[in-house]
Design an enzyme around this catalytic site. Structure first.
Site, PDB file in Angstrom:
ATOM      1  N   PRO A   1       0.848  -1.201   0.000  1.00  0.00           N
ATOM      2  CA  PRO A   1       0.000   0.000   0.000  1.00  0.00           C
ATOM      3  C   PRO A   1       0.880   1.247   0.000  1.00  0.00           C
ATOM      4  O   PRO A   1       2.079   1.169   0.286  1.00  0.00           O
ATOM      5  CB  PRO A   1      -0.769  -0.118   1.317  1.00  0.00           C
ATOM      6  CG  PRO A   1       0.113  -0.924   2.207  1.00  0.00           C
ATOM      7  CD  PRO A   1       0.933  -1.826   1.315  1.00  0.00           C
TER       8      PRO A   1
ATOM      9  N   GLY B   1      -1.540   4.461  -9.680  1.00  0.00           N
ATOM     10  CA  GLY B   1      -0.710   5.565  -9.211  1.00  0.00           C
ATOM     11  C   GLY B   1      -0.370   6.486 -10.355  1.00  0.00           C
ATOM     12  O   GLY B   1      -1.091   6.536 -11.364  1.00  0.00           O
TER      13      GLY B   1
ATOM     14  N   GLU C   1      -3.356   1.511 -13.787  1.00  0.00           N
ATOM     15  CA  GLU C   1      -4.395   2.552 -13.639  1.00  0.00           C
ATOM     16  C   GLU C   1      -3.660   3.827 -13.273  1.00  0.00           C
ATOM     17  O   GLU C   1      -3.254   4.007 -12.126  1.00  0.00           O
ATOM     18  CB  GLU C   1      -5.380   2.156 -12.526  1.00  0.00           C
ATOM     19  CG  GLU C   1      -6.180   0.911 -12.821  1.00  0.00           C
ATOM     20  CD  GLU C   1      -7.303   1.136 -13.819  1.00  0.00           C
ATOM     21  OE1 GLU C   1      -7.549   2.299 -14.195  1.00  0.00           O
ATOM     22  OE2 GLU C   1      -7.918   0.149 -14.243  1.00  0.00           O
TER      23      GLU C   1
ATOM     24  N   GLU D   1      -1.821  17.116 -14.507  1.00  0.00           N
ATOM     25  CA  GLU D   1      -2.839  16.755 -13.520  1.00  0.00           C
ATOM     26  C   GLU D   1      -2.604  17.637 -12.276  1.00  0.00           C
ATOM     27  O   GLU D   1      -1.527  17.585 -11.683  1.00  0.00           O
ATOM     28  CB  GLU D   1      -2.605  15.278 -13.190  1.00  0.00           C
ATOM     29  CG  GLU D   1      -3.731  14.566 -12.545  1.00  0.00           C
ATOM     30  CD  GLU D   1      -3.359  13.104 -12.233  1.00  0.00           C
ATOM     31  OE1 GLU D   1      -2.162  12.768 -12.115  1.00  0.00           O
ATOM     32  OE2 GLU D   1      -4.295  12.307 -12.093  1.00  0.00           O
TER      33      GLU D   1
HETATM   34  P1  NAD Z   1       2.507   7.369  -6.926  1.00  0.00           P
HETATM   35  O1  NAD Z   1       2.782   6.890  -8.298  1.00  0.00           O
HETATM   36  O2  NAD Z   1       3.453   8.316  -6.316  1.00  0.00           O
HETATM   37  O3  NAD Z   1       2.423   6.148  -5.916  1.00  0.00           O
HETATM   38  C1  NAD Z   1       1.555   5.060  -6.124  1.00  0.00           C
HETATM   39  C2  NAD Z   1       2.122   3.857  -5.409  1.00  0.00           C
HETATM   40  O4  NAD Z   1       3.354   3.518  -6.018  1.00  0.00           O
HETATM   41  C3  NAD Z   1       2.402   4.068  -3.929  1.00  0.00           C
HETATM   42  O5  NAD Z   1       2.156   2.871  -3.229  1.00  0.00           O
HETATM   43  C4  NAD Z   1       3.883   4.372  -3.930  1.00  0.00           C
HETATM   44  O6  NAD Z   1       4.511   4.065  -2.694  1.00  0.00           O
HETATM   45  C5  NAD Z   1       4.349   3.426  -5.016  1.00  0.00           C
HETATM   46  N1  NAD Z   1       5.638   3.760  -5.616  1.00  0.00           N
HETATM   47  C6  NAD Z   1       6.168   4.977  -5.840  1.00  0.00           C
HETATM   48  N2  NAD Z   1       7.409   4.840  -6.376  1.00  0.00           N
HETATM   49  C7  NAD Z   1       7.631   3.512  -6.517  1.00  0.00           C
HETATM   50  C8  NAD Z   1       8.713   2.723  -6.993  1.00  0.00           C
HETATM   51  N3  NAD Z   1       9.821   3.284  -7.454  1.00  0.00           N
HETATM   52  N4  NAD Z   1       8.590   1.379  -6.971  1.00  0.00           N
HETATM   53  C9  NAD Z   1       7.473   0.798  -6.496  1.00  0.00           C
HETATM   54  N5  NAD Z   1       6.420   1.482  -6.016  1.00  0.00           N
HETATM   55  C10 NAD Z   1       6.495   2.824  -6.031  1.00  0.00           C
HETATM   56  O7  NAD Z   1       1.016   7.918  -6.945  1.00  0.00           O
HETATM   57  P2  NAD Z   1       0.195   8.562  -5.737  1.00  0.00           P
HETATM   58  O8  NAD Z   1       0.690   9.960  -5.570  1.00  0.00           O
HETATM   59  O9  NAD Z   1       0.163   7.647  -4.566  1.00  0.00           O
HETATM   60  O10 NAD Z   1      -1.287   8.568  -6.357  1.00  0.00           O
HETATM   61  C11 NAD Z   1      -1.762   9.593  -7.154  1.00  0.00           C
HETATM   62  C12 NAD Z   1      -1.700   9.191  -8.617  1.00  0.00           C
HETATM   63  O11 NAD Z   1      -2.471   8.001  -8.813  1.00  0.00           O
HETATM   64  C13 NAD Z   1      -2.333  10.217  -9.523  1.00  0.00           C
HETATM   65  O12 NAD Z   1      -1.561  10.368 -10.680  1.00  0.00           O
HETATM   66  C14 NAD Z   1      -3.679   9.605  -9.866  1.00  0.00           C
HETATM   67  O13 NAD Z   1      -4.249  10.054 -11.056  1.00  0.00           O
HETATM   68  C15 NAD Z   1      -3.353   8.160  -9.900  1.00  0.00           C
HETATM   69  N6  NAD Z   1      -4.554   7.347  -9.696  1.00  0.00           N
HETATM   70  C16 NAD Z   1      -5.058   6.652 -10.767  1.00  0.00           C
HETATM   71  C17 NAD Z   1      -6.211   5.902 -10.611  1.00  0.00           C
HETATM   72  C18 NAD Z   1      -6.780   5.125 -11.769  1.00  0.00           C
HETATM   73  O14 NAD Z   1      -7.601   4.246 -11.523  1.00  0.00           O
HETATM   74  N7  NAD Z   1      -6.384   5.384 -13.010  1.00  0.00           N
HETATM   75  C19 NAD Z   1      -6.857   5.845  -9.372  1.00  0.00           C
HETATM   76  C20 NAD Z   1      -6.307   6.566  -8.298  1.00  0.00           C
HETATM   77  C21 NAD Z   1      -5.152   7.300  -8.497  1.00  0.00           C
END
Ligand code: NAD
Length: 490
Positions: free
Chosen positions: A187, A239, A261, A392
């Site tokens: 998570p 993410g 996603e 975004e």
């Molecule tokens: P993020 O990409 O920073 O992080 C998402 C997840 O990835 C977190 O668990 C984070 O710890 C992990 N992560 C980050 N760097 C990583 C790495 N190097 N290796 C492995 N895991 C890593 O995104 P966020 O800030 O948590 O969420 C916001 C983003 O998510 C926005 O861009 C949003 O649009 C997107 N989002 C998309 C959907 C969808 O269904 N398309 C839904 C919700 C959020």
């Protein structure tokens, strides 16, 4: 610390501050911790273990060891356990919502909605798991028969974001488990408590050890095991687009299946034949839910010339009435942003738009006082080249741009690398068909700003990702086709 958050819950056991590997709640004695903060106050509400590659490796092995037995259960058996999990989530919905508000900041009513939305995926996929049908294919010769089976892919790695810390977990785990896969979940390190509480309830519901594992900690160290490990057969990620691309590239070395996603940049188009009041209400739902921190949130609002001034005025009045607040203290319409970085991004988008000629009609700055609150904001006359139109924003800012012709706005709406969600408001039936056909997006809302439900396919095209979650299609990504050819039957 934990006592204070636990004291808000009817079931304090839901506050789990350890990782969960092979059916054991675990951390490393004396090991590093991650602070979990309440973004409304900055207060540290809990700590969880900052685990790394070794723990991820153990979790993958546990998931692999559990796979053979879990997949061999009849789908109905798995469904019964998922249904028990669903009931437990609903029974504890208020506590789960409180935890969610405490670590993520969304208002109490929104948090409760998210928990119910999260529960709906468990119920839905408990049912869908019983309908993972195969095929028989008419044979090309008398002595052969052809069968097609759908089999679980194997160990699934799931990586989830902080903006929907409960729903994004069940939207992945429920179809994976229903299909017969086992899971290692990482998570978001910002919001681990919701995921851990859900998994605690899964354990209570009788999901066997090793079937779900949760590793909290450093994204890069855990991520590199999950993307590189040969025993992990699929990565499902929600993410940002940047991280999604990196993880997809890392998965290529072992040819894992991926579901991505990713981020959106949703256009919200209001034509002059639209019901303006409805469009204003839905713009607020699509823009200000979760303080604008949703992937499908209206990022660019285009309003046609004849109704432009009316729309701007009505939206401004409604947005300026939204109440900011700490959801743990009472009702609010909008909570804080997740962290200081988010405040900085939103501030810079507003400043850039204003510099290029936009008008702030309400809000426009950080709210005074503690916590990461940003005032609900409307920007009018935003020029096409403003940063807010290409990136975004992920914050409570509604940028409005005036347009004239239908084809101009379609071109502008599609002029982005994202392709997740789009919205259009019109009462003209022919226009509905034209516009919904021409928008290059995975999801299109017509006369509504609320499109998410467990029964419909959620997902994007272009750089917004691959795969679909929810609906009858959502379980397919957790299965592989196996073709069996039977010969010698003459
Ligand atoms: P993020 O990409 O920073 O992080 C998402 C997840 O990835 C977190 O668990 C984070 O710890 C992990 N992560 C980050 N760097 C990583 C790495 N190097 N290796 C492995 N895991 C890593 O995104 P966020 O800030 O948590 O969420 C916001 C983003 O998510 C926005 O861009 C949003 O649009 C997107 N989002 C998309 C959907 C969808 O269904 N398309 C839904 C919700 C959020």
């Amino acid at each position: 610390m934990n006592n204070s958050i636990a004291s808000l819950l009817k079931c304090p056991d839901l506050v789990r501050t350890q990782a969960f590997i092979n059916g054991e709640w675990t951390d490393e004695a004396g090991g590093a911790k991650i602070n979990v903060e309440n973004p409304a106050t900055g207060e540290i509400i809990a700590t969880v273990p900052n685990l790394g590659a070794d723990a991820a490796e153990r979790a993958v092995e546990a998931a692999h060891a559990a796979f053979a037995r879990w997949r061999s259960l009849p789908a109905k058996e798995r469904a019964l356990r998922l249904k028990a999990w669903h009931m437990l989530v609903l029974q504890h919905e208020e506590d789960l919502a409180t935890l969610l508000t405490a670590e993520q900041g969304k208002p109490a009513a929104e948090a409760l909605n998210e928990i119910r939305y999260a529960a709906s995926f468990i119920e839905w996929f408990a049912e869908e798991g019983k309908r993972v049908y195969g095929d028989t294919i008419p044979s090309h010769s008398q002595d052969t028969r052809f069968l097609v089976f759908r089999e679980p892919v194997g160990v699934v790695a799931a990586i989830t974001p902080w903006n929907f810390p409960s729903a994004m977990v069940t939207r992945k785990l429920a179809p994976a488990l229903a299909a017969g896969c086992t899971v290692v979940l990482k998570p978001s390190d910002v919001t681990p408590l919701s995921a851990l509480a859900l998994v605690f309830l899964a354990q209570e519901a009788g999901i066997p050890k090793g079937v779900i594992n949760v590793v909290t900690g450093g994204p890069a160290a855990i991520g590199s095991v999950l993307t590189g490990h040969a025993l992990v057969r699929k990565l499902t990620f929600t993410g940002s687009t940047a991280v999604g691309k990196m993880l997809t590239a890392a998965c290529a070395a072992t040819m894992k299946k991926v579901s991505m996603e990713l981020g959106g940049n949703a256009p919200f188009i209001v034509f002059d034949d639209a019901d303006i009041d409805l469009a204003v209400t839905e713009a607020i739902a699509a823009k200000f839910r979760n303080a604008g921190q949703t992937c499908v949130c209206a990022n660019r609002i285009f309003v046609q010339d004849a109704i432009y001034d009316d729309f701007v005025e009505k939206l401004t009045v409604r947005v300026s009435a939204l109440r900011l607040g700490n959801g743990l203290l009472g009702p609010a319409d909008q909570g804080p942003l997740i962290d200081q970085r988010a405040i900085e991004k939103v501030t810079s988008h507003v400043a850039d738009a204003v510099e290029r000629g936009a008008r702030v009609t309400t809000g426009g700055s950080r709210a005074p006082g503690p916590g990461n609150f940003f005032l609900p904001t409307v920007l009018a006359d935003v020029p096409a080249e403003a940063l807010i139109n290409s990136e975004e924003t992920f914050g409570p800012v509604a940028p409005i741009t005036r347009f004239d012709g239908e084809q101009d706005v379609i071109r502008a709406a599609n002029a982005t690398t994202a392709g997740l969600a789009a919205y259009a408001f019109t009462r003209d039936l022919k226009r509905f068909w034209r516009v919904s056909g021409q928008l290059e997006y995975g999801m299109v809302g017509i006369n509504t700003g609320r499109i998410s439900t467990e029964v419909a396919p959620f997902g994007g095209i272009k750089e917004s990702g691959v795969g679909r979650e929810g609906s009858k299609y959502g379980i397919d990504d957790y299965t592989e086709l196996k073709y069996v050819c039977i010969g010698g039957l003459d």
